[in-house]
Scaffold this motif. Structure first.
Motif, PDB file in Angstrom:
ATOM      1  N   ASN A 186     -29.187  57.017 -37.375  1.00 53.82           N
ATOM      2  CA  ASN A 186     -29.477  57.316 -35.964  1.00 53.82           C
ATOM      3  C   ASN A 186     -28.269  57.126 -35.047  1.00 53.82           C
ATOM      4  N   GLN A 187     -27.069  57.116 -35.646  1.00 51.67           N
ATOM      5  CA  GLN A 187     -25.870  56.846 -34.858  1.00 51.67           C
ATOM      6  C   GLN A 187     -25.623  57.910 -33.780  1.00 51.67           C
ATOM      7  N   LYS A 188     -25.915  59.167 -34.096  1.00 47.71           N
ATOM      8  CA  LYS A 188     -25.676  60.251 -33.127  1.00 47.71           C
ATOM      9  C   LYS A 188     -26.542  60.057 -31.889  1.00 47.71           C
ATOM     10  N   ALA A 189     -27.796  59.660 -32.073  1.00 45.00           N
ATOM     11  CA  ALA A 189     -28.681  59.421 -30.925  1.00 45.00           C
ATOM     12  C   ALA A 189     -28.150  58.270 -30.078  1.00 45.00           C
ATOM     13  N   LYS A 190     -27.623  57.253 -30.730  1.00 44.96           N
ATOM     14  CA  LYS A 190     -27.054  56.122 -29.992  1.00 44.96           C
ATOM     15  C   LYS A 190     -25.832  56.564 -29.192  1.00 44.96           C
ATOM     16  N   ASP A 191     -24.957  57.348 -29.834  1.00 46.57           N
ATOM     17  CA  ASP A 191     -23.703  57.744 -29.193  1.00 46.57           C
ATOM     18  C   ASP A 191     -23.916  58.765 -28.078  1.00 46.57           C
ATOM     19  N   LEU A 192     -24.737  59.787 -28.339  1.00 47.86           N
ATOM     20  CA  LEU A 192     -24.922  60.875 -27.370  1.00 47.86           C
ATOM     21  C   LEU A 192     -25.893  60.506 -26.252  1.00 47.86           C
TER      22      LEU A 192
END
Length: 331
Positions: free
Chosen positions: A285-291
């Motif tokens: 879920n890193q992309k959701a955290k970053d974006l």
């Protein structure tokens, strides 16, 4: 800003619709037309919510009704879909009509009406059995059931309108959402409803596959974060807890919370065909955290247990439990 939520009468859609209203958004709920004039789970919403809703009863497969519903809306959260995997073995063509053609109707109308944003709902099932973990958005897509194949087609239809016409579309890809109101065809309500009805020899399919379960509150917050973010346009974004757990361990945890001893019996009718079973899902879920700045509030083992407790509390309420047929396998 006026938001149309398709599938607003369903499990996730009703929770999302209620939260949007509570946050002060102007919301139109697209519910499936039926002769009972039922708004699905929205019928159980408080009067404070229902009094502020505009409700449109239609059929996502009808392009004319879909476009009519979208007139005057700036944002569309598209959740309407057929989602039961076993039923997709039985009636695959209905999944093409509802999931792919229904999505085409949404994005075509969005293009023609110059809608500001469409959030299209995908599913972790499009990844199939993990080729590597945790699964990020670049993982290959594998249609291991007619349902997952239809969702792959729907996702690509939505993204094609972004690439071809610059229609502002985002794809949210939730992993296995659970919580109050979920259909008993899903494994967590299946386990809870059987135990709550005094059945301790419970019937399940395979207990070895792993899943990344996402409490419905986290999924709803993910939808709203995607909708509100300009950076999400043209992107596919996983929403998951980043916690992998087997079906068997999930059953044991539920039994522990409910204070019972379980005997699990394999029900052949609940088993997927061997090559169709998704053996492993674990969300990156890193992309959701970053974006988006989105974080799961019910992540990891402790959060999963809290989410299960909240789900159990809802299902063991007699008024809620009476809506489920624990002794009947629900496709």
């Amino acid at each position: 800003m006026k938001i149309l939520v398709t599938g607003a009468d369903g499990f996730i859609g009703s929770h999302l619709t209620e939260e949007l209203v509570k946050r002060g958004y102007n919301v139109k709920a697209f519910v499936n037309y039926n002769s009972f004039n039922s708004w699905g789970w929205l019928d159980q919403s408080s009067m404070d919510v229902k009094s502020q809703l505009e409700v449109f009863a239609g059929d996502i497969r009808d392009p004319f009704g879909v476009k009519q519903a979208m007139v005057g809306c700036t944002h569309v959260l598209h959740l309407a879909a057929l989602i039961a995997i076993p039923y997709s073995y039985h009636s695959p063509s209905t999944y093409i009509d509802t999931n792919i053609v229904g999505t085409l109707n949404i994005v075509q109308a969005a293009k023609e009406l110059n809608v500001d944003k469409v959030v299209h709902t995908s599913t972790s099932e499009v990844y199939g059995t993990a080729l590597y973990v945790p699964i990020d958005e670049d993982h290959p897509l594998q249609g291991q059931s007619p349902y997952s194949a239809s969702k792959i087609g729907a996702d690509q239809m939505a993204l094609s309108f972004y690439r071809s016409f610059e229609t502002p579309i985002s794809v949210i890809r939730p992993f296995n959402t659970y919580g109050p109101r979920q259909s008993a065809r899903a494994v967590i309500p299946t386990i809870i409803s059987q135990i709550a009805n005094g059945i301790h020899n419970i019937k399940l399919g395979s207990v070895t596959p792993t899943r990344d379960f996402n409490y419905v509150e986290d999924t709803v917050n993910g939808f709203i974060s995607v909708m509100e973010s300009d950076q999400s346009i043209g992107e596919v974004i996983n929403i998951g807890s980043n916690y992998e757990v087997s079906i068997g361990e999930t059953a044991d945890t539920i039994a522990d919370i409910m204070g019972v001893k379980l005997v699990i019996e394999t029900d052949e009718d609940r088993l997927r065909p061997e090559k169709s079973e998704v053996e492993r899902l674990w969300c990156n879920n890193q992309k959701a955290k970053d974006l988006l700045g989105w974080e799961p509030m019910f992540g990891q083992k402790e959060g999963f247990r809290r989410g299960l407790q909240a789900t159990i509390n809802w299902f063991t309420d007699e008024d809620n439990l009476s809506r489920y047929k624990a002794d009947v396998y629900n496709l």
